[in-house]
Design a protein around this motif. Sequence first.
Motif, mmCIF file in Angstrom:
data_model
loop_
_atom_site.group_PDB
_atom_site.id
_atom_site.type_symbol
_atom_site.label_atom_id
_atom_site.label_comp_id
_atom_site.label_asym_id
_atom_site.label_seq_id
_atom_site.Cartn_x
_atom_site.Cartn_y
_atom_site.Cartn_z
ATOM 1 N N GLY A 223 0.836 -1.202 0.000
ATOM 2 C CA GLY A 223 0.000 0.000 0.000
ATOM 3 C C GLY A 223 0.864 1.242 0.000
ATOM 4 O O GLY A 223 2.092 1.159 0.142
ATOM 5 N N SER A 224 0.210 2.400 -0.138
ATOM 6 C CA SER A 224 0.964 3.656 -0.078
ATOM 7 C C SER A 224 1.204 4.063 1.379
ATOM 8 O O SER A 224 2.236 4.648 1.691
ATOM 9 C CB SER A 224 0.210 4.790 -0.765
ATOM 10 N N PHE A 225 0.230 3.819 2.223
ATOM 11 C CA PHE A 225 0.362 4.091 3.671
ATOM 12 C C PHE A 225 0.854 5.516 3.951
ATOM 13 O O PHE A 225 1.788 5.709 4.717
ATOM 14 C CB PHE A 225 1.299 3.081 4.334
ATOM 15 N N LYS B 46 5.004 2.197 -4.246
ATOM 16 C CA LYS B 46 4.702 3.418 -4.993
ATOM 17 C C LYS B 46 3.434 3.241 -5.820
ATOM 18 O O LYS B 46 3.330 2.298 -6.598
ATOM 19 C CB LYS B 46 5.884 3.735 -5.919
ATOM 20 N N ASN B 47 2.476 4.142 -5.617
ATOM 21 C CA ASN B 47 1.277 4.164 -6.447
ATOM 22 C C ASN B 47 1.429 5.358 -7.381
ATOM 23 O O ASN B 47 1.299 6.505 -6.947
ATOM 24 C CB ASN B 47 0.032 4.312 -5.567
ATOM 25 N N ILE B 48 1.714 5.094 -8.658
ATOM 26 C CA ILE B 48 2.029 6.214 -9.566
ATOM 27 C C ILE B 48 0.830 7.124 -9.820
ATOM 28 O O ILE B 48 0.984 8.228 -10.317
ATOM 29 C CB ILE B 48 2.641 5.740 -10.916
ATOM 30 N N MET B 49 -0.359 6.653 -9.449
ATOM 31 C CA MET B 49 -1.560 7.478 -9.633
ATOM 32 C C MET B 49 -1.675 8.547 -8.543
ATOM 33 O O MET B 49 -2.413 9.519 -8.706
ATOM 34 C CB MET B 49 -2.831 6.611 -9.566
ATOM 35 N N LYS B 50 -0.982 8.326 -7.429
ATOM 36 C CA LYS B 50 -1.133 9.257 -6.305
ATOM 37 C C LYS B 50 -0.019 10.298 -6.291
ATOM 38 O O LYS B 50 1.162 9.949 -6.250
ATOM 39 C CB LYS B 50 -1.144 8.482 -4.977
ATOM 40 N N LYS B 51 -0.421 11.546 -6.340
ATOM 41 C CA LYS B 51 0.560 12.640 -6.300
ATOM 42 C C LYS B 51 0.472 13.330 -4.936
ATOM 43 O O LYS B 51 -0.460 13.105 -4.187
ATOM 44 C CB LYS B 51 0.261 13.657 -7.408
ATOM 45 N N LEU C 134 8.030 -3.293 -9.095
ATOM 46 C CA LEU C 134 6.776 -4.015 -9.300
ATOM 47 C C LEU C 134 6.473 -4.914 -8.108
ATOM 48 O O LEU C 134 7.336 -5.656 -7.645
ATOM 49 C CB LEU C 134 6.884 -4.902 -10.538
ATOM 50 N N LEU C 135 5.230 -4.859 -7.688
ATOM 51 C CA LEU C 135 4.811 -5.682 -6.551
ATOM 52 C C LEU C 135 5.010 -7.173 -6.848
ATOM 53 O O LEU C 135 5.497 -7.931 -6.002
ATOM 54 C CB LEU C 135 3.340 -5.377 -6.240
ATOM 55 N N ALA C 136 4.640 -7.581 -8.058
ATOM 56 C CA ALA C 136 4.725 -9.002 -8.412
ATOM 57 C C ALA C 136 6.164 -9.527 -8.258
ATOM 58 O O ALA C 136 6.372 -10.663 -7.804
ATOM 59 C CB ALA C 136 4.229 -9.206 -9.835
HETATM 60 O O1 PNS Z 1 -2.663 1.999 -0.937
HETATM 61 P P1 PNS Z 1 -2.788 1.980 -2.420
HETATM 62 O O2 PNS Z 1 -2.299 3.280 -3.013
HETATM 63 O O3 PNS Z 1 -4.175 1.633 -2.888
HETATM 64 O O4 PNS Z 1 -1.837 0.803 -2.939
HETATM 65 C C1 PNS Z 1 -1.612 0.594 -4.305
HETATM 66 C C2 PNS Z 1 -0.263 -0.127 -4.504
HETATM 67 C C3 PNS Z 1 0.866 0.718 -3.957
HETATM 68 C C4 PNS Z 1 -0.320 -1.464 -3.796
HETATM 69 C C5 PNS Z 1 -0.086 -0.348 -6.046
HETATM 70 O O5 PNS Z 1 -0.060 0.874 -6.696
HETATM 71 C C6 PNS Z 1 1.180 -1.161 -6.340
HETATM 72 O O6 PNS Z 1 1.153 -2.377 -6.285
HETATM 73 N N1 PNS Z 1 2.315 -0.470 -6.648
HETATM 74 C C7 PNS Z 1 3.576 -1.117 -6.931
HETATM 75 C C8 PNS Z 1 3.901 -1.100 -8.423
HETATM 76 C C9 PNS Z 1 3.110 -2.166 -9.161
HETATM 77 O O7 PNS Z 1 3.366 -3.344 -9.057
HETATM 78 N N2 PNS Z 1 2.092 -1.699 -9.922
HETATM 79 C C10 PNS Z 1 1.255 -2.569 -10.705
HETATM 80 C C11 PNS Z 1 0.118 -3.125 -9.881
HETATM 81 S S1 PNS Z 1 -0.907 -4.135 -10.914
#
Ligand code: PNS
Length: 163
Positions: free
Chosen positions: A9-11, A38-43, A74-76
């Motif tokens: 999460g972004s936390f 990192k959530n690239i959508m969140k500024k 990447l989370l994965a």
């Molecule tokens: O708390 P959030 O902002 O809802 O969490 C979203 C988060 C950070 C888990 C997601 O953006 C993420 O997984 N970021 C890491 C990069 C990544 O793997 N992105 C592709 C996800 S399909």
Amino acid sequence: MERIAVCPGSFDPVTLGHLDIITRASKLFDRVIVLVSKNIMKKGESFTPQERKEMIQCVTKDLQNVAVDISDGLLANYVKEAGAIAIVKGLRAVSDFEYEFQMALANRKLYEGAETVFLTTTAENMYLSSSVVKQIAAFGGDISHFVPPEILGVIEKRLIKER
Ligand code: PNS
């Protein structure tokens, strides 16, 4: 085999809603890694990844099987390298669903070795998010019902400074 889950999460900052999900996940898995990602959508970040990590460490110090880490990739990939079998996320309202569903499918495409597990929020945390906390603090409101007491002071100090 140790059953490891990653809770990403972004936390920014961690809320009581996050803490509830982390606590419940810690009862389901042998080890939980809370991953500041990192959530690239969140500024407009309020806290650095290191500050967020320290706040989560502070509020999870009594949960013996919980560790906190930071990733800007990447989370994965992280999940695979950590040998985790699950990605744990909290679901609040229906509005979370489509986005979370998309991420779960994408993560599964990227790495098949882990399942995304959704824990439903408790009723009192239903409308709680880091953005709501920031909004309330920005207007001088009381956020003590939304964030863990140990980090209330630090959060207020930062968010009030941002006003
Ligand atoms: O708390 P959030 O902002 O809802 O969490 C979203 C988060 C950070 C888990 C997601 O953006 C993420 O997984 N970021 C890491 C990069 C990544 O793997 N992105 C592709 C996800 S399909």
